[in-house]
Design a protein around this motif. Sequence first.
Motif, PDB file in Angstrom:
ATOM      1  N   LYS A 228     -13.674   7.563 -15.110  1.00  0.00           N
ATOM      2  CA  LYS A 228     -14.087   7.518 -13.715  1.00  0.00           C
ATOM      3  C   LYS A 228     -14.346   6.086 -13.257  1.00  0.00           C
ATOM      4  N   THR A 229     -14.808   5.258 -14.186  1.00  0.00           N
ATOM      5  CA  THR A 229     -15.026   3.848 -13.863  1.00  0.00           C
ATOM      6  C   THR A 229     -13.717   3.067 -13.884  1.00  0.00           C
ATOM      7  N   LEU A 231     -10.619   4.265 -13.518  1.00  0.00           N
ATOM      8  CA  LEU A 231      -9.636   4.752 -12.544  1.00  0.00           C
ATOM      9  C   LEU A 231     -10.345   5.276 -11.294  1.00  0.00           C
ATOM     10  N   PRO A 232     -11.049   4.416 -10.592  1.00  0.00           N
ATOM     11  CA  PRO A 232     -11.846   4.880  -9.448  1.00  0.00           C
ATOM     12  C   PRO A 232     -11.007   5.492  -8.337  1.00  0.00           C
ATOM     13  N   LYS A 233      -9.780   4.979  -8.149  1.00  0.00           N
ATOM     14  CA  LYS A 233      -8.936   5.531  -7.090  1.00  0.00           C
ATOM     15  C   LYS A 233      -8.571   6.977  -7.393  1.00  0.00           C
ATOM     16  N   LEU A 234      -8.251   7.254  -8.640  1.00  0.00           N
ATOM     17  CA  LEU A 234      -7.874   8.610  -9.031  1.00  0.00           C
ATOM     18  C   LEU A 234      -9.019   9.579  -8.797  1.00  0.00           C
ATOM     19  N   GLY A 236     -11.767   9.086  -7.048  1.00  0.00           N
ATOM     20  CA  GLY A 236     -12.169   9.083  -5.647  1.00  0.00           C
ATOM     21  C   GLY A 236     -11.283   9.957  -4.805  1.00  0.00           C
ATOM     22  N   GLN A 237      -9.948   9.907  -5.104  1.00  0.00           N
ATOM     23  CA  GLN A 237      -8.995  10.721  -4.364  1.00  0.00           C
ATOM     24  C   GLN A 237      -9.238  12.203  -4.629  1.00  0.00           C
ATOM     25  N   GLN A 238      -9.515  12.543  -5.909  1.00  0.00           N
ATOM     26  CA  GLN A 238      -9.756  13.946  -6.224  1.00  0.00           C
ATOM     27  C   GLN A 238     -10.985  14.472  -5.508  1.00  0.00           C
ATOM     28  N   GLU A 241      -9.986  15.228  -2.005  1.00  0.00           N
ATOM     29  CA  GLU A 241      -9.117  16.392  -1.885  1.00  0.00           C
ATOM     30  C   GLU A 241      -9.859  17.702  -2.102  1.00  0.00           C
TER      31      GLU A 241
END
Length: 243
Positions: A228-229, A231-234, A236-238, A241
Motif C-alpha cells: 500500500k505504501t 503502490l499508492p496509486k494502485l 488509492g484507485q481501488q 472504485e
Amino acid sequence: MEDFTLQSYRQLLSAFASRGYRCSLFDALEERLASGERILLLRHDIDISLKAALEIARVEHELGFQATYFVMLSSPFYNVLSTENARLLEQIHNYGHDIALHIDLQDYHGQRLDVAHEIEILAYFYPYVKRDIASVHSPRTLSSIPVEEARPIYRVYHLAQRGDLAYISDSTGRWRYGHPLQSAAFREGKAIQLLTHPIWWVAEGGTPRQKLESWLYRSYEGNLELAKTFLPKLFGQQEVETA
C-alpha cells in the motif's frame, strides 16, 4: 518443540556461560582453540527472515554473546538489499555481531561456485561484511559440504569436519546431533560450533511446519501493508472504485 522459544534460547546461552564457555568469532577461532579455552562458536544461517534474526541478535547482545549471521543474496523470502532489511542488518552489526554470506548451492546448478563474486556483491552494499567466510545453505550432512570449492567455505567448516570442535545444528527445527546440553562435547568442555536458525526460536507454533506457516502468514500481512505504501496509486484507485 516446546523448548524452541526466545526464553529457552536465553537459558541455553546462560547454561553455556555457567559451564565456562566463552564466545569466539571466526577471526580468532584457531588462536582461541589453541589456548585451550572452552569455545562456543555461535552461528546463524538466515534463510527466512532478518526480523527474526534481529530478535535473536538482541538477546545475545543483552547476555554479552557475539555471533556470526550468514545472509543470502538469493533468499526467496527476503530481499537483503531492501531499505528495511538494510536497517535490520545494520542493527545486528551494531550489536557487535559479524555478517557474512550464506550461499545456496542450488543457484549454481552443478556449475563451479563463484563464492568470491557473491561476497563482493554483498560487501559492496555492506562494507562491514566478512569477506573471508561463507556458509552453505541446506547441505544434507557436514561431510557433503564442498569445502574444497572456496576458501571462505573451508574456513567455516574444516575444523568441524576435522573434529577440532563439535558441530550441533537445529536444522529443520530439531537438534540434528542431539541437544547441545546433553552432548558429550558439552559435558567434556569441548569447543562447539552451534548453528541455529532464528525462525525456529521466534515464530509461534507447536511444530516446525506450524512455526513456518504462522511466520509466513504474518509476513504476508506485513507485505500487504508495504504494498500500500509502495503502490499508492494502485491502492488509492481501488479505494475510489469501491467507494
